[in-house]
Design an enzyme around this catalytic site. Sequence first.
Site, PDB file in Angstrom:
ATOM      1  CG  ASP A   1     -11.977   1.655   4.895  1.00 34.07           C
ATOM      2  OD1 ASP A   1     -10.801   1.946   4.623  1.00 34.07           O
ATOM      3  OD2 ASP A   1     -12.514   1.974   5.969  1.00 34.07           O
TER       4      ASP A   1
ATOM      5  CG  HIS B   1      -9.210  -9.017 -16.080  1.00 32.74           C
ATOM      6  ND1 HIS B   1      -9.592  -9.525 -17.297  1.00 32.74           N
ATOM      7  CD2 HIS B   1      -8.469  -7.905 -16.351  1.00 32.74           C
ATOM      8  CE1 HIS B   1      -9.115  -8.756 -18.268  1.00 32.74           C
ATOM      9  NE2 HIS B   1      -8.434  -7.778 -17.725  1.00 32.74           N
TER      10      HIS B   1
ATOM     11  CB  CYS C   1      -0.944  -0.008   1.202  1.00 36.32           C
ATOM     12  SG  CYS C   1      -2.249  -1.250   1.064  1.00 36.32           S
TER      13      CYS C   1
END
Length: 342
Positions: free
Chosen positions: A63, A152, A23
């Site tokens: 969030d 994906h 992050c």
Amino acid sequence: MTSQAAAHSVPLRLTRYAHGGGCACKIPPGELEELVAGLSDGPGLAPAPPGTELLVGAADGDDAAVLRVDGDRAVVSTADFFTPVVDDPYDWGRIAAANALSDVYAVGGTPLMALNLLGWPRDVLPAELAREVLRGGRDVATAAGCPIAGGHSVDDPEPKYGLAVTGIADPARLLRLDAGRPGVPLSLTKPLGIGVLNARHKATGEVFPQAVAAMTALNADASRLALERGVICATDVTGFGLLGHLYKLARASGVTAVVHAAAVPRLEGAREAVRDGFVPGGTRRNLAWIAPHTDFGALPEEERLLLADAQTSGGLLVAGEIPGAPVVGELVPRGRHTLVVR
């Protein structure tokens, strides 16, 4: 042994193939807010389908998004992915999955189903490593009771992995950024220091099991305990650091947040990592972003950096008390600064 054979005998370090890690590779918070300004409200937005209501959207940077579909049911939706934060592919997959699932827990939801999101430099890194990443994600999602139903993938110069997660929640029992009220204590469910330890890991190869254990721990129990105790305000602590996410919460709630620095738990080795200069760029950007809104008093720079440290799959920051989580501050009426650290 030939040089080519020797090269193949050396374990690949995934973090060497990423410009940032976890992050900490997020777009800086101030830059991101400018980027999306005006996109979450105003004319031109598609309305919610008839019979539904968007309860939580992008306005305050919650969030996950929450859409009421009838009186007592809401759908929760989120997506989260990032570059390698550790070298071990299985651990990276576990960390990324726990981090994505955390967004659902942070709004009081329960994950139902997830989809893999994978970017892979297929001509550079072997497919076997990608398989280990996916296996790690699967194992954590399975522990959360959340099946991964496909996903994906793209051929990408930089490896990236995460999940798109769908969950469910009770519209009357949500955890929101804008629901904080003066007089409520603040609790933190995981220690800080993940960002600086990961930076040290990337630079040196040293492994920190305490950081991996923290990042792979699900926030499911913390979310459940918060709801059981009537908590209505919470967020998870990830790329913007404790102070960055707390600033967003306090700003949305119209309050000032007071943090007691000595009460904030840190991972073993975190202070030493800051002292030795292993500070991610994302951590420094976080500190620069919240500094104008924060009264730090005489708090040393190293402590400021830890409080702003860019976490990956961090804990929940709860406006309330829950068992096992230290109280690290409180919300008070809005004052001159949005954040006060003592």
